[in-house]
Design a protein around this motif. Structure first.
Motif: not given
Length: 320
Positions: A148-176
């Protein structure tokens, strides 16, 4: 008085992972009053040991924060993520190989030696759940895996998937960037919920890494006081995950503001290097396999140190 800039070295990261791992064990051992340990009851109906266990859920936010910080360090070194496919291949290969090693070591033992079958774990839809669990994404679909404690892997996998796009967005528009994180946090969805509620912690790590050179640490007494106040406030807050982001930031700043004795920092760093292994298998030791043995003394300190020692020995053996 300015102490230092908010920059985490590899050693700092491992030390904070060590702190997170110690909190993780305390959280899982004691956050439920299951009559397996002797608690200390305080005025006002508080159970001291259980309260510590509940408070130590902050460990999840610490690991998520460090993930956001570490990924941002890598992206800044290469001046952005130029090849998303290469980023995914590198990160997920490392992430899943560690997961699969522990999975293949511990799950067969649990099935064939301790009799916890896949039907016991999954109840229904055994084959699709097995496949999703093996790739660490079962919690994304609202189910729990074999552990049951492996739920964290699902969490971190999604965050890793989102990271490239989040990073680009952070560099482009901090407010958004910040607005998106808030919207995702409050998005009412039973799927991916484990990831959404920790977006705030993840982007806090990203932001403090991105602007680490311009953030100065205030005197230790101030940050320790803030940390203590927020820790107490946590018990009365409904939105504890947002508090976790603030608490984690305060913890990191407090750490950067004080001098830790070498023997303690080296011990925490050693534990931190084994944090991923221990996170992945500790539930088998204290819950699925040897619960009676781990809790036999009923003394919280003995229970805690026994589990920590066993886990460190196993992890060192695996690494060796």
């Amino acid at each position: 008085m300015t102490i230092s800039r908010l920059e985490l070295s590899l050693s700092d990261t491992n030390i904070l992972k060590g702190v997170g791992l110690l909190m993780l064990l305390a959280h899982h051992l004691f956050y439920i009053n299951n009559d397996l340990y002797d608690d200390v009851h305080l005025a006002g109906g508080h159970s001291f040991i259980q309260d510590i266990g509940i408070w130590c859920k902050l460990c999840v936010a610490i690991f998520v924060y460090l993930s956001g910080y570490g990924l941002t360090v890598g992206a800044m070194k290469t001046h952005g993520i130029k090849d998303v496919k290469c980023f995914y291949w590198h990160r997920f290969t490392k992430l899943l190989l560690n997961y699969w090693l522990i999975w293949l070591l511990f799950v067969p033992i649990s099935v064939f030696v301790f009799g916890r079958t896949f039907t016991d774990a999954y109840q229904s839809y055994v084959i699709p759940k097995f496949i999703l669990d093996f790739f660490g994404i079962i919690n994304c679909f609202g189910w729990y895996g074999y552990n049951v404690t492996w739920w964290f892997y699902s969490c971190i996998i999604v965050l890793y998937l989102a990271f490239p796009w989040l990073y680009k967005l952070m560099e482009k528009s901090l407010c958004v960037f910040i607005t998106l994180a808030v919207v995702l946090y409050y998005l009412p969805s039973p799927l991916l919920k484990g990831s959404f509620i920790y977006f705030a912690c993840f982007i806090t790590g990203m932001l403090l890494c991105r602007y680490k050179d311009s953030i100065k640490i205030t005197p230790p007494i101030l940050w320790i006081s803030i940390f203590a106040i927020l820790s107490v406030e946590r018990f009365f807050a409904k939105d504890i995950y947002l508090y976790d982001s603030i608490l984690t930031m305060a913890l990191v700043m407090s750490y950067k503001s004080i001098n830790i004795p070498t023997i303690i920092s080296k011990s925490l760093e050693f534990i931190g290097k084994h944090s991923m292994n221990i996170f992945l298998f500790h539930t088998f030791i204290y819950y699925y396999w040897f619960q009676d043995f781990i809790y036999a003394s009923r003394k919280p300190i003995v229970i805690y140190l026994l589990l920590l020692l066993i886990c460190l020995i196993i992890s060192v053996g695996i690494e060796f």
